[in-house]
Design an enzyme around this catalytic site. Structure first.
Site, PDB file in Angstrom:
ATOM      1  CD  GLU A  85      -5.799  -5.001   4.112  1.00 36.98           C
ATOM      2  OE1 GLU A  85      -5.671  -4.705   5.312  1.00 36.98           O
ATOM      3  OE2 GLU A  85      -6.244  -4.228   3.248  1.00 36.98           O
TER       4      GLU A  85
ATOM      5  CD  GLU B 246      -9.959  -2.938   6.308  1.00 33.79           C
ATOM      6  OE1 GLU B 246      -9.954  -1.878   6.952  1.00 33.79           O
ATOM      7  OE2 GLU B 246      -9.230  -3.899   6.605  1.00 33.79           O
TER       8      GLU B 246
ATOM      9  CE1 TYR C 208      -3.009  -6.605   8.740  1.00 31.05           C
ATOM     10  CE2 TYR C 208      -5.305  -5.948   8.544  1.00 31.05           C
ATOM     11  CZ  TYR C 208      -4.022  -5.972   8.036  1.00 31.05           C
ATOM     12  OH  TYR C 208      -3.745  -5.380   6.840  1.00 31.05           O
TER      13      TYR C 208
ATOM     14  CD  GLU D 116      -2.853   0.876   2.542  1.00 29.01           C
ATOM     15  OE1 GLU D 116      -2.694  -0.092   3.308  1.00 29.01           O
ATOM     16  OE2 GLU D 116      -3.805   1.664   2.635  1.00 29.01           O
TER      17      GLU D 116
HETATM   18  O1  AHR Z   1      -2.761  -2.902   6.207  1.00 28.94           O
HETATM   19  C1  AHR Z   1      -3.054  -1.715   6.883  1.00 28.94           C
HETATM   20  C2  AHR Z   1      -4.526  -1.363   6.828  1.00 28.94           C
HETATM   21  O2  AHR Z   1      -5.256  -2.341   7.491  1.00 28.94           O
HETATM   22  C3  AHR Z   1      -5.146  -1.326   5.455  1.00 28.94           C
HETATM   23  O3  AHR Z   1      -4.961  -0.119   4.823  1.00 28.94           O
HETATM   24  C4  AHR Z   1      -6.603  -1.526   5.764  1.00 28.94           C
HETATM   25  O4  AHR Z   1      -7.281  -2.152   4.685  1.00 28.94           O
HETATM   26  C5  AHR Z   1      -6.583  -2.366   7.020  1.00 28.94           C
HETATM   27  O5  AHR Z   1      -7.413  -1.831   7.993  1.00 28.94           O
END
Ligand code: AHR
Length: 502
Positions: A298, A173, A240, A25
């Site tokens: 992600e 998102e 995550y 990104e």
């Molecule tokens: O990877 C960092 C951020 O995490 C990304 O921009 C977003 O899609 C997610 O919340």
């Protein structure tokens, strides 16, 4: 002694190479400095792309790269990033550090990077603040070979032939940074935007990805699938591994942690197995023919930033703990390869769980990099039926906001695949920080001739630095003996071992 069974007669699914994908990104020093230094840099580069980083990523076997975001995607206006560089608009990167984005890396540079990497392309379009026309014109600009305003503009900007856009994400998102939408509203928008993503060429049919849920938001999956099921090829999931301290409301350090925090991190990473299974169940209710794939575009660890760095740049170190997270997650993705087509770890260089870190002209490969290089042998193989017996620990969840008192963490997590030459590749993770594991492997109906093995191991918090970049690296592994139908091995604590069985 744990039993490990691999059944070459049970061929389950193809492990799409794109499960080993990456995400970059416009965030911190990922694109700028990490991948792109510009043609005039003293750092060796080809057309502005860092040679050392490109070579490392090629060696790792990077199959696909997602760009330009992330949250940045939903405020990216592609026309700002094409044409003569001195005329490109300078904008504010409002999501990430409020720094000036000079747009010197844009569409042409992205395709040049992918050309050098030898990887497929995944562009994420702007739904949150972009128009249907803008998305439609971007696709025309990139993929149309005939006479049209956008194709002419591309030619004027130096690219005669169209590029191949393998994947296209319709927003990112959109339940959050991509517009704070309700799932029903997003589902309708997806259909509207998707209509104008034209396939201009039979050989360049664009795979459309709808914005899927965050972590355990099954309601989002249900509602969006209800709307998009016949139009989307894939639905994205973001997950995550981030351990929060609910008292201080902060994330934890990437490098300083206790054995318990190590286990909590791995247990949280392991939850993706259940989360993926449940999202797929919800998807199947709407899509009995299983035509829509799950795309985990992600994933990875997310800690407090490295002390002294810009909090908006998400720069973190990467230890053996991260290598364990990567190794167990990739084993899980392999096991779900009947439905997971692509996954993209966040984010390639200098951001979150990166495989490469840079400091000026210096570069290092993280423990996570070594896992991806070990596992590249799985790419495009056939997943085999396999099973390992293992102790499973209930890890206290501590102060995480998950509301669960404990979470399971198996000591051993594995997957096995076979390549087109009949070689079996088995990757086994020993998650324990202090216990070795004795394993006896049997390969059904097979007279095993040779076994070779490679290992990545170390103390749980070990990592590579710019002064000592090879503290954590792979080595040949010899602590095993070959039997008639497999092998017996002792796997050290905190290790990932790859067996090559012929
Ligand atoms: O990877 C960092 C951020 O995490 C990304 O921009 C977003 O899609 C997610 O919340």
């Amino acid at each position: 002694m744990e039993k490990y069974l691999i059944n070459p007669n049970q061929k389950i699914s193809r492990i799409n190479k794109d499960i080993y994908g990456h995400f970059s990104e416009h965030l911190g020093r990922c694109i700028y400095e990490g991948l792109f230094v510009g043609e005039d840099s003293d750092i060796p580069n080809v057309n502005g792309m860092r040679t050392d980083v490109v070579e490392a990523l090629r060696e790792m076997g990077i199959p696909v790269l997602r760009w330009p975001g992330g949250c940045f995607a939903d405020e990216y206006h592609w026309k700002d990033g094409v044409g003569p560089k001195e005329q490109r608009k300078k904008i504010l990167n409002t999501h990430w550090g409020r720094v000036v984005e000079d747009n010197s890396f844009g569409t042409h540079e992205y395709f040049e990077l992918c050309r050098q990497l030898g990887c497929d392309t995944y562009i994420n379009g702007n739904v949150g603040s972009g128009t249907v026309q803008e998305m439609n014109e971007w696709v025309e600009y990139m993929t149309f070979d005939g006479t049209s305003p956008m194709a002419e503009m591309r030619r004027q900007n130096g690219q005669d032939k169209p590029w191949i856009v393998r994947y296209f994400g319709v927003g990112n998102e959109n339940w959050g940074c991509g517009g704070n939408m309700d799932p029903e509203y997003y589902g309708c928008l997806f259909k509207r935007y998707e209509t104008y993503i034209r396939n201009y060429d039979w050989d360049n049919r664009i795979y459309r990805i709808a914005c899927g849920p965050n972590a355990e938001d099954y309601h989002w999956t249900d509602r969006v699938m209800d709307k998009v099921k016949h139009k989307a090829n894939g639905l994205s999931l973001h997950y995550y591994t981030d351990i929060w301290d609910s008292e201080t409301r902060s994330k934890k350090s990437a490098t300083e942690f206790t054995p318990l925090q190590y286990e909590q991190t791995l247990a949280q990473a392991y939850r993706i197995d259940d989360i993926v299974t449940r999202h797929i169940e919800v998807m199947n209710r709407h899509d009995r023919d299983k035509r829509v794939d799950l795309i985990v575009d992600e994933w990875g660890t997310w800690y407090e930033v490295e002390p002294g760095t810009n909090p908006g740049f998400l720069y973190q170190q990467n230890t053996m703990r991260d290598a364990m997270v990567a190794a167990l997650t990739l084993n899980i993705f392999n096991k779900h390869s009947d439905r997971i087509r692509m996954a993209n770890i966040a984010q390639t260089v200098n951001v979150l769980q990166a495989v490469v870190l840079t400091d000026g002209e210096k570069m290092l490969l993280t423990p996570t990099y070594h896992v991806f290089r070990m596992y590249k042998e799985h790419q495009n193989n056939t997943l085999l039926g396999s099973y390992i017996t293992t102790p499973v620990q209930d890890v206290p969840c501590g102060k995480s906001p998950s509301d669960r008192p404990t979470a399971p963490l198996p000591q051993l997590i594995e997957s096995a695949s076979v390549d087109e030459n009949g070689t079996i590749w088995a990757t086994v993770v020993n998650t324990s920080y202090d216990k070795a594991a004795e394993v006896q492997c049997q390969v059904a109906d097979t007279a095993v001739q040779t076994v070779k093995a490679q290992i990545l191991t170390g103390d749980i918090a070990q990592y590579n630095t710019f002064d000592a970049p090879q503290t954590v690296q792979t080595a040949d592994f010899a602590d095993f003996s070959v039997t008639n139908d497999g092998f017996k091995a002792v796997l050290p604590p905190c290790s990932v071992v790859r067996f090559e069985i012929r």
